[in-house]
Design a protein around this motif. Structure first.
Motif, mmCIF file in Angstrom:
data_model
loop_
_atom_site.group_PDB
_atom_site.id
_atom_site.type_symbol
_atom_site.label_atom_id
_atom_site.label_comp_id
_atom_site.label_asym_id
_atom_site.label_seq_id
_atom_site.Cartn_x
_atom_site.Cartn_y
_atom_site.Cartn_z
ATOM 1 N N THR A 37 0.931 -1.193 -0.101
ATOM 2 C CA THR A 37 -0.024 -0.063 0.001
ATOM 3 C C THR A 37 0.855 1.213 -0.024
ATOM 4 O O THR A 37 2.192 1.150 0.200
ATOM 5 N N LEU A 38 0.383 2.405 -0.653
ATOM 6 C CA LEU A 38 1.045 3.540 -0.487
ATOM 7 C C LEU A 38 1.436 4.049 0.840
ATOM 8 O O LEU A 38 2.642 4.457 0.871
ATOM 9 N N ALA A 39 0.865 3.815 1.845
ATOM 10 C CA ALA A 39 1.255 4.395 3.161
ATOM 11 C C ALA A 39 2.292 3.439 3.796
ATOM 12 O O ALA A 39 3.266 4.054 4.278
ATOM 13 N N ALA A 41 4.513 1.932 1.958
ATOM 14 C CA ALA A 41 5.592 2.333 1.006
ATOM 15 C C ALA A 41 6.413 3.580 1.271
ATOM 16 O O ALA A 41 7.500 3.485 1.656
ATOM 17 N N LYS A 42 5.552 4.769 1.741
ATOM 18 C CA LYS A 42 6.107 5.762 2.109
ATOM 19 C C LYS A 42 6.889 5.726 3.689
ATOM 20 O O LYS A 42 7.910 6.113 3.823
ATOM 21 N N ALA A 43 6.407 4.736 4.459
ATOM 22 C CA ALA A 43 6.944 4.580 5.611
ATOM 23 C C ALA A 43 8.255 3.808 5.630
ATOM 24 O O ALA A 43 9.319 3.933 6.106
ATOM 25 N N LEU A 44 8.287 2.745 4.593
ATOM 26 C CA LEU A 44 9.415 1.884 4.107
ATOM 27 C C LEU A 44 10.399 2.831 3.458
ATOM 28 O O LEU A 44 11.551 2.551 3.855
ATOM 29 N N ARG A 45 10.280 3.670 2.921
ATOM 30 C CA ARG A 45 11.111 4.643 2.268
ATOM 31 C C ARG A 45 12.015 5.338 3.216
ATOM 32 O O ARG A 45 13.276 5.264 3.063
ATOM 33 N N LYS A 46 11.311 5.919 4.278
ATOM 34 C CA LYS A 46 11.915 6.671 5.413
ATOM 35 C C LYS A 46 12.946 5.505 6.257
ATOM 36 O O LYS A 46 13.806 6.054 6.698
ATOM 37 N N TYR A 47 12.405 4.435 6.320
ATOM 38 C CA TYR A 47 13.218 3.246 7.030
ATOM 39 C C TYR A 47 14.522 3.078 6.244
ATOM 40 O O TYR A 47 15.547 2.605 6.799
ATOM 41 N N THR A 95 15.254 4.827 -3.813
ATOM 42 C CA THR A 95 13.937 3.959 -4.026
ATOM 43 C C THR A 95 12.954 4.908 -4.727
ATOM 44 O O THR A 95 13.142 6.283 -4.954
ATOM 45 N N ARG A 96 12.026 4.095 -5.601
ATOM 46 C CA ARG A 96 11.133 4.770 -6.486
ATOM 47 C C ARG A 96 9.506 4.199 -6.088
ATOM 48 O O ARG A 96 9.542 2.839 -6.043
ATOM 49 N N ILE A 97 8.722 5.001 -5.937
ATOM 50 C CA ILE A 97 7.491 4.647 -5.568
ATOM 51 C C ILE A 97 6.307 4.720 -6.937
ATOM 52 O O ILE A 97 6.270 6.007 -7.442
ATOM 53 N N ILE A 98 6.066 3.803 -7.498
ATOM 54 C CA ILE A 98 5.085 3.739 -8.695
ATOM 55 C C ILE A 98 3.424 3.396 -7.944
ATOM 56 O O ILE A 98 3.387 2.206 -7.644
ATOM 57 N N VAL A 112 3.847 0.102 -6.386
ATOM 58 C CA VAL A 112 5.098 -0.818 -6.255
ATOM 59 C C VAL A 112 6.424 0.379 -5.722
ATOM 60 O O VAL A 112 6.581 1.368 -6.212
ATOM 61 N N ILE A 113 7.029 -0.366 -4.795
ATOM 62 C CA ILE A 113 8.350 0.403 -4.384
ATOM 63 C C ILE A 113 9.472 -0.483 -4.760
ATOM 64 O O ILE A 113 9.568 -1.929 -4.817
ATOM 65 N N GLU A 114 10.523 0.264 -5.242
ATOM 66 C CA GLU A 114 11.693 -0.551 -6.273
ATOM 67 C C GLU A 114 12.912 0.224 -6.050
ATOM 68 O O GLU A 114 12.938 1.380 -5.709
ATOM 69 N N LEU A 115 13.891 -0.521 -5.893
ATOM 70 C CA LEU A 115 15.253 0.231 -5.962
ATOM 71 C C LEU A 115 15.594 0.894 -7.414
ATOM 72 O O LEU A 115 15.348 0.161 -8.478
ATOM 73 N N VAL A 116 15.813 2.001 -7.473
ATOM 74 C CA VAL A 116 15.858 2.850 -8.611
ATOM 75 C C VAL A 116 17.058 2.316 -9.601
ATOM 76 O O VAL A 116 16.466 2.153 -11.080
ATOM 77 N N ASP A 117 18.054 1.778 -9.071
ATOM 78 C CA ASP A 117 19.117 1.345 -10.130
ATOM 79 C C ASP A 117 18.788 -0.147 -10.454
ATOM 80 O O ASP A 117 19.741 -0.667 -11.270
ATOM 81 N N TYR A 118 17.924 -0.568 -10.122
ATOM 82 C CA TYR A 118 17.607 -2.159 -10.678
ATOM 83 C C TYR A 118 16.549 -2.227 -11.651
ATOM 84 O O TYR A 118 16.245 -3.478 -12.079
ATOM 85 N N ASN A 119 15.863 -1.291 -12.123
ATOM 86 C CA ASN A 119 14.669 -1.208 -12.983
ATOM 87 C C ASN A 119 15.263 -1.025 -14.368
ATOM 88 O O ASN A 119 15.870 0.201 -14.626
ATOM 89 N N GLU A 120 15.706 -1.864 -15.104
ATOM 90 C CA GLU A 120 16.218 -1.991 -16.697
ATOM 91 C C GLU A 120 15.501 -1.313 -17.295
ATOM 92 O O GLU A 120 16.017 -0.495 -18.430
ATOM 93 N N ASP A 121 14.045 -1.229 -17.497
ATOM 94 C CA ASP A 121 13.394 -0.474 -18.394
ATOM 95 C C ASP A 121 13.524 0.895 -18.171
ATOM 96 O O ASP A 121 13.581 1.667 -19.114
#
Length: 177
Positions: A37-39, A41-47, A95-98, A112-121
């Protein structure tokens, strides 16, 4: 009242929230992408972003500090061996949140929260954009000055063309006489 309490409690006790964020951070590091969920993901990004920053310096102290948060040997090993190499030159924003829409059951906003340097597309499209055309800007300061310069250039071109045309017509009238 909740004056001055800035982080999202996510409707959980402190120990449950700590365990949940630790597990989510470990999963994000191991799998490079996580649907939640978005909430959350935002908490995870700070963590997780301070942990990623700490992984840039591979010392025993930083490994122990990160392990205190994650409690997972495999994710700590993955973080310091592979992820930290890829993010070494990045100053932040790991990180990137989509946003992906809403969950069917309770209409919670999903992402979807992902590591920025690992999204090849995304990496291939940004590399193509960087090598391609000029980037647009939101502010119009330079555009106005370029626009006035272009307007002045066209005005000078018109003034130089006008006498030339009048001279040609004068020469034609002189030749006719």
């Amino acid at each position: 009242m909740r004056h001055g309490k800035k982080f999202n409690h996510l409707g959980r006790t402190a120990s449950h929230r700590k365990a949940m964020l630790s597990n989510m951070a470990s999963s994000l590091i191991l799998h490079k992408r996580l649907s939640t969920t978005l909430a959350k993901a935002k908490a995870l990004r700070k963590y997780v972003e301070p942990l990623l920053t700490k992984s840039k310096s591979d010392t025993t102290h930083s490994r122990r500090t990160v392990f205190a948060y994650l409690q997972n040997k495999e994710s700590v090993k993955e973080l310091f061996d592979e992820v930290s190499v890829k993010i070494a030159n990045r100053p932040g924003g790991y990180t990137r949140i989509i946003k992906t829409g809403y969950r069917l059951g309770d209409n919670a906003e999903m992402c979807v929260i992902e590591l920025v340097d690992y999204n090849e597309d995304m990496l291939t499209t940004t590399a193509a954009d960087a090598s391609g055309a000029k980037k647009t800007r939101r502010r119009g300061g330079k555009k106005k000055s370029e626009g006035t310069a272009a307007a002045e250039a066209t005005a000078t071109a018109e003034t130089t063309e006008a006498p030339v045309e009048s001279n040609d017509s004068n020469e034609e009238t002189k030749n006719a006489e």
